[in-house]
Design an enzyme around this catalytic site. Structure first.
Site, PDB file in Angstrom:
ATOM      1  N   GLY A  12      51.732  77.484  16.600  1.00 18.02           N
ATOM      2  CA  GLY A  12      51.188  78.826  16.701  1.00 18.02           C
ATOM      3  C   GLY A  12      51.241  79.666  15.441  1.00 18.02           C
ATOM      4  O   GLY A  12      51.293  80.899  15.521  1.00 18.02           O
ATOM      5  N   THR A  13      51.161  79.032  14.257  1.00 20.40           N
ATOM      6  CA  THR A  13      51.166  79.860  13.040  1.00 20.40           C
ATOM      7  C   THR A  13      49.870  80.674  12.942  1.00 20.40           C
ATOM      8  O   THR A  13      49.883  81.790  12.418  1.00 20.40           O
ATOM      9  CB  THR A  13      51.357  79.027  11.757  1.00 20.40           C
ATOM     10  OG1 THR A  13      50.256  78.133  11.595  1.00 20.40           O
ATOM     11  CG2 THR A  13      52.660  78.253  11.781  1.00 20.40           C
ATOM     12  N   ASN A  14      48.777  80.139  13.441  1.00 17.79           N
ATOM     13  CA  ASN A  14      47.530  80.928  13.433  1.00 17.79           C
ATOM     14  C   ASN A  14      47.609  82.082  14.429  1.00 17.79           C
ATOM     15  O   ASN A  14      47.092  83.164  14.164  1.00 17.79           O
ATOM     16  CB  ASN A  14      46.327  80.033  13.720  1.00 17.79           C
ATOM     17  CG  ASN A  14      45.870  79.306  12.472  1.00 17.79           C
ATOM     18  OD1 ASN A  14      45.316  79.910  11.571  1.00 17.79           O
ATOM     19  ND2 ASN A  14      46.153  78.007  12.405  1.00 17.79           N
ATOM     20  N   MET A  91      44.448  71.959  21.065  1.00 19.06           N
ATOM     21  CA  MET A  91      44.163  70.554  20.775  1.00 19.06           C
ATOM     22  C   MET A  91      43.392  69.824  21.879  1.00 19.06           C
ATOM     23  O   MET A  91      43.438  68.599  21.949  1.00 19.06           O
ATOM     24  CB  MET A  91      45.477  69.822  20.471  1.00 19.06           C
ATOM     25  CG  MET A  91      46.199  70.368  19.267  1.00 19.06           C
ATOM     26  SD  MET A  91      45.142  70.447  17.786  1.00 19.06           S
ATOM     27  CE  MET A  91      46.341  70.926  16.543  1.00 19.06           C
ATOM     28  N   LEU A  94      37.067  71.445  25.044  1.00 20.28           N
ATOM     29  CA  LEU A  94      36.671  72.075  26.301  1.00 20.28           C
ATOM     30  C   LEU A  94      35.292  71.579  26.738  1.00 20.28           C
ATOM     31  O   LEU A  94      34.382  71.435  25.927  1.00 20.28           O
ATOM     32  CB  LEU A  94      36.665  73.600  26.157  1.00 20.28           C
ATOM     33  CG  LEU A  94      38.061  74.217  25.989  1.00 20.28           C
ATOM     34  CD1 LEU A  94      37.944  75.677  25.581  1.00 20.28           C
ATOM     35  CD2 LEU A  94      38.874  74.080  27.272  1.00 20.28           C
ATOM     36  N   ASN A 108      36.790  78.942  16.872  1.00 18.89           N
ATOM     37  CA  ASN A 108      37.791  77.912  16.589  1.00 18.89           C
ATOM     38  C   ASN A 108      38.113  77.913  15.097  1.00 18.89           C
ATOM     39  O   ASN A 108      37.265  78.246  14.273  1.00 18.89           O
ATOM     40  CB  ASN A 108      37.222  76.539  16.980  1.00 18.89           C
ATOM     41  CG  ASN A 108      38.202  75.404  16.734  1.00 18.89           C
ATOM     42  OD1 ASN A 108      39.393  75.498  17.070  1.00 18.89           O
ATOM     43  ND2 ASN A 108      37.717  74.313  16.158  1.00 18.89           N
ATOM     44  N   HIS A 110      39.117  75.205  12.266  1.00 25.41           N
ATOM     45  CA  HIS A 110      39.224  73.768  11.990  1.00 25.41           C
ATOM     46  C   HIS A 110      39.707  73.584  10.549  1.00 25.41           C
ATOM     47  O   HIS A 110      39.147  74.184   9.623  1.00 25.41           O
ATOM     48  CB  HIS A 110      37.867  73.080  12.191  1.00 25.41           C
ATOM     49  CG  HIS A 110      37.968  71.603  11.967  1.00 25.41           C
ATOM     50  ND1 HIS A 110      38.557  70.766  12.888  1.00 25.41           N
ATOM     51  CD2 HIS A 110      37.628  70.830  10.909  1.00 25.41           C
ATOM     52  CE1 HIS A 110      38.560  69.532  12.404  1.00 25.41           C
ATOM     53  NE2 HIS A 110      38.005  69.545  11.213  1.00 25.41           N
TER      54      HIS A 110
HETATM   55  C1  GAR Z   1      45.962  74.291  12.295  1.00 21.45           C
HETATM   56  O1  GAR Z   1      45.900  73.711  11.012  1.00 21.45           O
HETATM   57  C2  GAR Z   1      44.570  74.284  12.915  1.00 21.45           C
HETATM   58  O2  GAR Z   1      43.552  74.486  11.989  1.00 21.45           O
HETATM   59  C3  GAR Z   1      44.515  72.883  13.477  1.00 21.45           C
HETATM   60  O3  GAR Z   1      45.810  72.611  13.944  1.00 21.45           O
HETATM   61  C4  GAR Z   1      46.766  73.425  13.261  1.00 21.45           C
HETATM   62  C5  GAR Z   1      47.494  74.235  14.295  1.00 21.45           C
HETATM   63  O4  GAR Z   1      48.527  74.973  13.736  1.00 21.45           O
HETATM   64  N1  GAR Z   1      43.523  72.806  14.506  1.00 21.45           N
HETATM   65  C6  GAR Z   1      42.821  71.702  14.768  1.00 21.45           C
HETATM   66  O5  GAR Z   1      42.972  70.653  14.181  1.00 21.45           O
HETATM   67  C7  GAR Z   1      41.806  71.854  15.888  1.00 21.45           C
HETATM   68  N2  GAR Z   1      40.821  70.813  15.814  1.00 21.45           N
HETATM   69  P1  GAR Z   1      49.188  76.241  14.456  1.00 21.45           P
HETATM   70  O6  GAR Z   1      49.536  75.825  15.888  1.00 21.45           O
HETATM   71  O7  GAR Z   1      50.428  76.473  13.634  1.00 21.45           O
HETATM   72  O8  GAR Z   1      48.220  77.381  14.405  1.00 21.45           O
END
Ligand code: GAR
Length: 209
Positions: A12-14, A91, A94, A108, A110
């Protein structure tokens, strides 16, 4: 105020970048009203709780297939009266029952420059492993709308970083997160909430102020 629902699966850093952006007033015209996790125990849930954001867990493993899972997600999004759905490290792909119900309303992030290193099977660290395996010299992240095809919806924002000779998937992931994802995701969310993203011929553009 637009109702923002954030879907997560992991660290969940985003999500944290969105919470911080909201706290510092970077997100204009919207508010994170709920965080939905596909996994029990995801650290993203702790981040949401700390910020007093309501959480819902809909475990992917309790559903037989993507369609059944997507129907459960759709029911929750409707219950939350979501105006914008943000996939922040979510991940699970949908099903079209969700993408059809929320056209140009699901965003999203990516971790690559779409159309490179994307589509089914490209998620998380795997994306960076593939980029290093290929030997690209520049990578980055893409913020895009979600449609019925994996990572194929209209691109809203992209940003780049250089790939260094001694990069590992982990160092490249971190550089892309810090320099691109954590900045551009809140920016795109704010633009959406201010109705500053418009669609022409299936492509997304940011309206100048
Ligand atoms: C992030 O790098 C995001 O871009 C990627 O997973 C990581 C999640 O990090 N997402 C994907 O690959 C989706 N296809 P987070 O949980 O720390 O935000």
């Amino acid at each position: 105020m637009k109702n923002i629902v954030v879907l997560v699966s992991g660290g969940g850093t985003n999500l944290q970048a969105l919470i911080d952006a909201q706290a510092s007033g970077i997100i204009k015209g919207g508010k994170i009203s709920c965080v939905i996790s596909s996994k029990e125990g995801a650290f993203a849930l702790e981040r949401a709780k700390k910020a007093d954001i309501p959480t819902v867990v809909i475990p992917r493993k309790e559903y037989a297939d993507s369609k059944a899972y997507s129907e459960a997600i759709l029911a929750e999004l409707n219950r939350q009266q979501a105006d914008l759905v943000v996939l922040a490290g979510f991940m699970t792909i949908l099903d079209e029952c969700v993408t059809r119900a929320y056209p140009y309303r699901i965003i999203n992030v990516h971790p690559a420059l779409i159309p490179s290193f994307c589509g089914e099977g490209f998620y998380g660290l795997k994306v960076h492993e593939k980029a290093l395996e290929y030997g690209v010299k520049v990578s980055g992240a893409t913020i895009h709308f979600v449609n019925e095809k994996a990572d194929a919806g209209a691109i809203i924002l992209q940003g780049t970083v250089n790939v260094e000779n001694d990069d590992t998937a982990e160092t490249l992931q971190r550089r892309i997160m810090e320099n691109v994802e954590w900045k551009l995701l809140p920016k795109a969310v704010s633009l959406f909430c201010q109705d500053r993203i418009f669609i022409r011929d299936g492509k997304a553009y940011v309206a100048e102020k």
